[in-house]
Design an enzyme around this catalytic site. Structure first.
Site, mmCIF file in Angstrom:
data_model
loop_
_atom_site.group_PDB
_atom_site.id
_atom_site.type_symbol
_atom_site.label_atom_id
_atom_site.label_comp_id
_atom_site.label_asym_id
_atom_site.label_seq_id
_atom_site.Cartn_x
_atom_site.Cartn_y
_atom_site.Cartn_z
ATOM 1 N N LEU A 56 0.357 5.046 -2.731
ATOM 2 C CA LEU A 56 1.137 3.824 -2.546
ATOM 3 C C LEU A 56 1.670 3.763 -1.319
ATOM 4 C CD1 LEU A 56 2.695 3.753 -6.139
ATOM 5 C CD2 LEU A 56 0.654 2.492 -5.415
ATOM 6 N N ASP A 57 1.933 2.604 -0.662
ATOM 7 C CA ASP A 57 2.723 2.375 0.672
ATOM 8 C C ASP A 57 4.127 3.099 0.533
ATOM 9 O OD1 ASP A 57 0.171 1.438 1.677
ATOM 10 O OD2 ASP A 57 1.000 -0.683 1.302
ATOM 11 N N LYS A 58 4.591 3.496 1.687
ATOM 12 C CA LYS A 58 6.148 3.590 1.533
ATOM 13 C C LYS A 58 7.037 2.820 0.796
ATOM 14 C CE LYS A 58 9.841 5.023 4.884
ATOM 15 N NZ LYS A 58 10.191 5.605 6.165
#
Length: 240
Positions: free
Chosen positions: A103-105
């Site tokens: 998952l993106d930051k």
């Protein structure tokens, strides 16, 4: 060889504190004898361990559901940022853990962390088309055209074509919140798909993988072990 208390925790019998209490109460037997020492080292695959008279069916691998917080990266290590592995509770930590997918930051929600490479490969394989569902809050309203473009398969500026995706408005009163289902995992995919439609994602949260949904009672940043049924549900819900 691992400590008895760590073995019991890894099998979902409680937190380290709860497991130590269990051992001290005299209900844990090792090779037929009561064992009240949590720090005794054993080979979990060959030792005969029982709890309350029930044999422990040791599972070699661990599967963790995390409600990932924003600001943490989906990686095993990073020189600049805190990783999802850094925030796993000590009782779940073991060698070889990694996030299955990413998952993106700044994206929150359901992340599976495991030490089972075969499971992760199967889950992430493009051939499996395992659907992933997100709730996206946007800076503008979703139109019928946005929905149609998602269904047709968004094409990025560089020519990359996404597989058809499902886009629903969360409610008639809120056309800025969308439920998106994709069955692939290109880099920043959901955000890029909306950008192609002239919309920006202001908040993104993954709520399911296959038929496994994020536990609504699991606070952000917290973890829980998956059951065998949970693991199987990841592969139920093929979009194709």
């Amino acid at each position: 060889m691992d400590r008895l208390d760590k073995i019991l925790v890894s099998q979902g019998l409680g937190s380290r504190k709860e497991v130590q209490k269990l051992i001290k109460s005299g209900v844990v037997c090792v090779n037929g004898k009561v064992c009240k020492k949590g720090d005794i080292k054993l080979d979990a695959e060959t030792a005969d361990i029982s709890v309350n008279g029930q044999a422990l069916n040791f599972q070699k691998h661990i599967y963790i559901m995390m409600n990932k917080p924003a600001g943490v990266v989906s990686a095993t290590s990073d020189n600049h940022d805190k990783t999802v592995i850094d925030i796993i509770p000590d009782e779940f930590k073991r060698k070889g853990l990694f996030p299955a997918g990413r998952l993106d930051k700044d994206t929150e929600g359901l992340l599976i962390i495991t030490d089972d490479g075969d499971f992760a490969h199967k889950m992430l394989s493009p051939k499996k088309h395992v659907p992933k569902k997100y709730i996206a809050e946007l800076d503008g309203e979703i139109t019928d055209d946005t929905v149609r473009r998602f269904n047709d398969g968004i094409v990025f500026a560089d020519g990359t074509k996404c597989l058809p995706a499902s886009l629903e408005v969360a409610s008639e009163n809120d056309k800025k919140t969308a439920i998106v289902t994709i069955c692939e995992g290109k880099f920043h995919q959901v955000k890029k798909m909306f950008i192609c439609c002239g919309l920006n994602v202001v908040h993104l949260k993954r709520i399911s993988i296959g038929s496994l949904y994020l536990d609504g009672n699991l606070p952000i940043g917290c973890c829980k072990l998956l059951t065998n049924l949970d693991k199987e549900s990841v592969f139920i819900g093929d979009m194709h």
